[in-house]
Design a protein around this motif. Structure first.
Motif, mmCIF file in Angstrom:
data_model
loop_
_atom_site.group_PDB
_atom_site.id
_atom_site.type_symbol
_atom_site.label_atom_id
_atom_site.label_comp_id
_atom_site.label_asym_id
_atom_site.label_seq_id
_atom_site.Cartn_x
_atom_site.Cartn_y
_atom_site.Cartn_z
ATOM 1 N N PHE A 87 -16.480 -31.124 -0.875
ATOM 2 C CA PHE A 87 -15.435 -31.631 0.013
ATOM 3 C C PHE A 87 -15.315 -30.780 1.279
ATOM 4 O O PHE A 87 -15.247 -31.319 2.386
ATOM 5 C CB PHE A 87 -14.087 -31.677 -0.719
ATOM 6 C CG PHE A 87 -12.970 -32.133 0.172
ATOM 7 C CD1 PHE A 87 -12.839 -33.474 0.499
ATOM 8 C CD2 PHE A 87 -12.071 -31.222 0.694
ATOM 9 C CE1 PHE A 87 -11.819 -33.905 1.330
ATOM 10 C CE2 PHE A 87 -11.048 -31.644 1.538
ATOM 11 C CZ PHE A 87 -10.919 -32.977 1.852
ATOM 12 N N LEU A 88 -15.301 -29.461 1.114
ATOM 13 C CA LEU A 88 -15.215 -28.579 2.286
ATOM 14 C C LEU A 88 -16.424 -28.749 3.195
ATOM 15 O O LEU A 88 -16.295 -28.733 4.422
ATOM 16 C CB LEU A 88 -15.098 -27.118 1.855
ATOM 17 C CG LEU A 88 -13.742 -26.672 1.328
ATOM 18 C CD1 LEU A 88 -13.851 -25.266 0.743
ATOM 19 C CD2 LEU A 88 -12.699 -26.715 2.422
ATOM 20 N N ALA A 91 -15.988 -32.236 5.025
ATOM 21 C CA ALA A 91 -14.917 -32.197 6.021
ATOM 22 C C ALA A 91 -15.258 -31.241 7.162
ATOM 23 O O ALA A 91 -15.018 -31.547 8.336
ATOM 24 C CB ALA A 91 -13.604 -31.788 5.360
ATOM 25 N N PHE A 94 -17.977 -32.790 9.390
ATOM 26 C CA PHE A 94 -17.400 -33.841 10.221
ATOM 27 C C PHE A 94 -16.591 -33.248 11.373
ATOM 28 O O PHE A 94 -16.747 -33.656 12.524
ATOM 29 C CB PHE A 94 -16.512 -34.768 9.381
ATOM 30 C CG PHE A 94 -15.809 -35.803 10.209
ATOM 31 C CD1 PHE A 94 -16.494 -36.928 10.642
ATOM 32 C CD2 PHE A 94 -14.489 -35.638 10.576
ATOM 33 C CE1 PHE A 94 -15.867 -37.879 11.426
ATOM 34 C CE2 PHE A 94 -13.842 -36.586 11.349
ATOM 35 C CZ PHE A 94 -14.527 -37.706 11.779
ATOM 36 N N LEU A 95 -15.745 -32.272 11.074
ATOM 37 C CA LEU A 95 -14.896 -31.678 12.099
ATOM 38 C C LEU A 95 -15.717 -30.950 13.163
ATOM 39 O O LEU A 95 -15.476 -31.100 14.367
ATOM 40 C CB LEU A 95 -13.886 -30.727 11.446
ATOM 41 C CG LEU A 95 -12.721 -30.252 12.281
ATOM 42 C CD1 LEU A 95 -11.943 -31.407 12.873
ATOM 43 C CD2 LEU A 95 -11.800 -29.393 11.419
ATOM 44 N N GLY A 128 -13.778 -26.156 11.331
ATOM 45 C CA GLY A 128 -14.901 -26.864 10.727
ATOM 46 C C GLY A 128 -16.017 -25.931 10.286
ATOM 47 O O GLY A 128 -16.545 -26.049 9.183
#
Length: 143
Positions: A87-88, A91, A94-95, A128
């Motif tokens: 998940f990290l 995310a 993406f960020l 990110g």
């Protein structure tokens, strides 16, 4: 022999990801450095590039937890749990990619956004990349 070729191919892939992260850091650093006078330095741009390279090298290619679709969710097993590293990584990637894309847009279109947008882009990039580094560290520590 085949094992060495696969390892070398994986190494090349990771180096390519690191270069993509460094290029993204370059764009964010160039945008932020051109907007905030205190951050107009080669050291700042190199720091952004190094952070991007490390983040993309460690965080994009994380080994996931084993997937067991037929197991019932239990308190002791990992079925149904969220893989924090995965998940990290997702995310964070993406960020970091979103903020790099925004920076490239600002540079290419020669726009002059409000300073809070520039600060938001820099914070998004840093968060990110840190998420990617943490994800890569978590994934490698559990192996």
């Amino acid at each position: 022999m085949r094992s060495r070729v696969r390892k070398f191919a994986h190494f090349l892939e990771r180096i390519g990801l690191a270069m993509a992260g460094a290029a993204s850091g370059l764009f964010v650093g160039a945008h932020v450095g051109s907007s905030i006078a205190a951050l107009t330095s080669q050291a700042f741009i190199l720091l952004m590039m190094a952070g991007g390279a490390i983040g993309f090298y460690l965080g994009i290619d994380t080994p996931p937890l084993p997937f067991h679709p037929h197991e019932e969710s239990s308190e002791q097993g990992s079925a149904g749990n969220i893989d924090s590293a995965e998940f990290l990584s997702a995310a964070g990637t993406f960020l970091a990619a979103l903020t790099a894309f925004m920076s490239v847009g600002v540079i290419v279109l020669r726009t002059d956004p409000e300073i809070y947008w520039t600060i938001l882009i820099m914070l998004g990039w840093v968060v990110g990349v840190v998420m990617q580094i943490v994800a890569g560290t978590i994934a490698r520590m559990r192996d």
